[in-house]
Design an enzyme around this catalytic site. Sequence first.
Site, mmCIF file in Angstrom:
data_model
loop_
_atom_site.group_PDB
_atom_site.id
_atom_site.type_symbol
_atom_site.label_atom_id
_atom_site.label_comp_id
_atom_site.label_asym_id
_atom_site.label_seq_id
_atom_site.Cartn_x
_atom_site.Cartn_y
_atom_site.Cartn_z
ATOM 1 N N TYR A 265 114.649 74.804 9.517
ATOM 2 C CA TYR A 265 115.780 75.465 10.353
ATOM 3 C C TYR A 265 117.038 75.513 9.788
ATOM 4 O O TYR A 265 117.736 76.555 9.719
ATOM 5 C CB TYR A 265 116.044 74.503 11.663
ATOM 6 C CG TYR A 265 115.149 75.069 12.536
ATOM 7 C CD1 TYR A 265 115.092 76.293 13.465
ATOM 8 C CD2 TYR A 265 113.937 74.405 13.094
ATOM 9 C CE1 TYR A 265 114.057 76.641 14.426
ATOM 10 C CE2 TYR A 265 113.043 74.741 14.008
ATOM 11 C CZ TYR A 265 113.081 75.970 14.562
ATOM 12 O OH TYR A 265 112.083 76.505 15.556
ATOM 13 N N HIS B 239 116.038 82.619 23.754
ATOM 14 C CA HIS B 239 115.231 81.584 22.875
ATOM 15 C C HIS B 239 116.144 80.735 22.210
ATOM 16 O O HIS B 239 115.739 80.014 21.109
ATOM 17 C CB HIS B 239 114.181 82.332 21.997
ATOM 18 C CG HIS B 239 113.081 82.994 22.702
ATOM 19 N ND1 HIS B 239 112.338 83.766 21.785
ATOM 20 C CD2 HIS B 239 112.674 82.842 23.918
ATOM 21 C CE1 HIS B 239 111.529 84.424 22.800
ATOM 22 N NE2 HIS B 239 111.686 83.596 24.091
ATOM 23 N N CYS C 164 121.205 67.452 22.177
ATOM 24 C CA CYS C 164 120.402 66.153 22.188
ATOM 25 C C CYS C 164 118.876 66.298 22.022
ATOM 26 O O CYS C 164 118.564 66.844 23.058
ATOM 27 C CB CYS C 164 121.192 65.305 23.272
ATOM 28 S SG CYS C 164 120.187 63.907 23.296
ATOM 29 N N CYS D 207 123.798 63.665 18.324
ATOM 30 C CA CYS D 207 124.161 63.988 19.425
ATOM 31 C C CYS D 207 125.614 63.613 19.599
ATOM 32 O O CYS D 207 125.611 62.199 19.533
ATOM 33 C CB CYS D 207 123.325 63.727 20.618
ATOM 34 S SG CYS D 207 124.327 63.577 22.362
ATOM 35 N N GLY E 223 112.445 96.464 18.959
ATOM 36 C CA GLY E 223 111.907 95.660 18.029
ATOM 37 C C GLY E 223 110.952 94.132 18.469
ATOM 38 O O GLY E 223 111.369 93.200 17.711
ATOM 39 N N ALA F 298 115.014 100.430 14.152
ATOM 40 C CA ALA F 298 115.992 100.174 15.060
ATOM 41 C C ALA F 298 117.531 100.961 14.526
ATOM 42 O O ALA F 298 118.241 101.496 15.378
ATOM 43 C CB ALA F 298 116.173 98.843 15.345
HETATM 44 P P1 OAD Z 1 107.930 89.607 16.150
HETATM 45 O O1 OAD Z 1 107.767 89.045 14.586
HETATM 46 O O2 OAD Z 1 106.583 88.924 16.775
HETATM 47 O O3 OAD Z 1 107.564 91.230 15.943
HETATM 48 C C1 OAD Z 1 108.657 91.860 15.401
HETATM 49 C C2 OAD Z 1 108.460 93.427 15.894
HETATM 50 O O4 OAD Z 1 109.506 94.105 15.435
HETATM 51 C C3 OAD Z 1 107.237 94.162 15.420
HETATM 52 O O5 OAD Z 1 106.481 94.680 16.871
HETATM 53 C C4 OAD Z 1 107.671 95.112 14.458
HETATM 54 O O6 OAD Z 1 106.891 96.165 14.732
HETATM 55 C C5 OAD Z 1 108.875 95.500 15.037
HETATM 56 N N1 OAD Z 1 109.737 95.734 13.964
HETATM 57 C C6 OAD Z 1 109.937 95.389 12.669
HETATM 58 N N2 OAD Z 1 110.864 95.750 11.827
HETATM 59 C C7 OAD Z 1 111.376 96.655 12.670
HETATM 60 C C8 OAD Z 1 112.634 97.631 12.650
HETATM 61 N N3 OAD Z 1 113.129 97.647 11.344
HETATM 62 N N4 OAD Z 1 112.834 98.660 13.736
HETATM 63 C C9 OAD Z 1 112.296 98.098 14.941
HETATM 64 N N5 OAD Z 1 111.242 97.450 15.170
HETATM 65 C C10 OAD Z 1 110.633 96.796 14.021
HETATM 66 O O7 OAD Z 1 109.084 89.132 16.679
HETATM 67 P P2 OAD Z 1 109.485 89.081 18.233
HETATM 68 O O8 OAD Z 1 108.794 89.775 19.039
HETATM 69 O O9 OAD Z 1 110.872 88.927 18.403
HETATM 70 O O10 OAD Z 1 110.169 82.749 19.904
HETATM 71 O O11 OAD Z 1 109.102 87.617 18.647
HETATM 72 C C11 OAD Z 1 109.207 87.229 19.878
HETATM 73 C C12 OAD Z 1 109.280 85.703 19.745
HETATM 74 O O12 OAD Z 1 108.097 85.027 19.100
HETATM 75 C C13 OAD Z 1 110.429 85.002 18.804
HETATM 76 O O13 OAD Z 1 111.478 85.040 19.340
HETATM 77 C C14 OAD Z 1 109.705 83.672 18.649
HETATM 78 C C15 OAD Z 1 108.506 83.811 18.768
HETATM 79 O O14 OAD Z 1 107.744 83.214 19.648
HETATM 80 C C16 OAD Z 1 110.435 81.595 19.874
HETATM 81 O O15 OAD Z 1 110.792 80.841 18.683
HETATM 82 C C17 OAD Z 1 110.715 81.093 21.205
#
Ligand code: OAD
Length: 271
Positions: free
Chosen positions: A71, A126, A134, A168, A210, A257
Amino acid sequence: MDDVIAACQAALSRKGQVVVLTGAGVSAESGIPTFRGKEGYWTIGAREYHPQELATWEAFERMPWDVWAWYLYRRGVCRAAQPNAAHDAIALLDRKLEGRFALITQNVDGLHRRAGSPIARTFPIHGDIDYMRCANDCVLDRWPIPEAIPALARGEAAGEAHRALLRCPRCGGMARPHVLWFDESYDEPRFFLDTARRIASASALLVVIGTSAQTNLPWQVVTLAARAGATIVDINIEPNPFGEIAETSGGAIRGTAATNLPRLVDAIIHT
Ligand code: OAD
């Protein structure tokens, strides 16, 4: 694009909230790897881990300092990145629509905050990688990770002096990143579960940007918005389940985007 603009303008003329839902794709053009892209893997010892294995309470309990190292590395990547034109366009939309605007984001990178989207109308469902809380849940508060803690390089571990700061402030127990992990559940006090549902149910326009539609609360947001009769638009470089829903509603834009959102926002605010 013209059809989508017309659909958004029609939605704006109705009563209801304008809601933006973002995922990792909105920050891709700022240089932050998406969650399911190839750059997400991480090596500990001789083993390579997928983010879905590391972003868990189970991994943190077993190897807390390795999870913290991951992280603190990612926090450094996020802090070195700059908001892009898509983040700026969302902050502009907020300023123009204020009372009827809300942003729901899955991103923990803090770029919406740094682009000027106000905390009052931004809901990071998220968590936020700049914050800790903590690990024993002695209190729900979260605190900024101390500035004295540097970004770690790949494979670097936090030193003793820095580990001593990752505590914490209330009970002195270990702190953890303020991020929702895969083996944890959404709630209101930390992750705006009820707020996101309420906003979605009151929306006239939902712009999804995205995200690959892999998580639960975003599905609830899209489903509740559709049930409320909202116009749904999707911006993504790839086809995805929310794009399919948008195709039967306001329309899907297949492109990045940062290229497409500023044009859409410009058209919306000049309605
Ligand atoms: P992903 O990595 O699963 O998906 C990213 C999306 O962005 C994909 O559909 C790509 O096609 C799209 N993408 C990539 N580049 C782009 C651009 N320049 N413009 C537009 N779209 C683009 O990420 P998330 O869907 O955000 O949660 O993932 C959701 C969650 O999964 C995250 O927040 C994380 C993970 O579990 C937690 O950690 C709780």
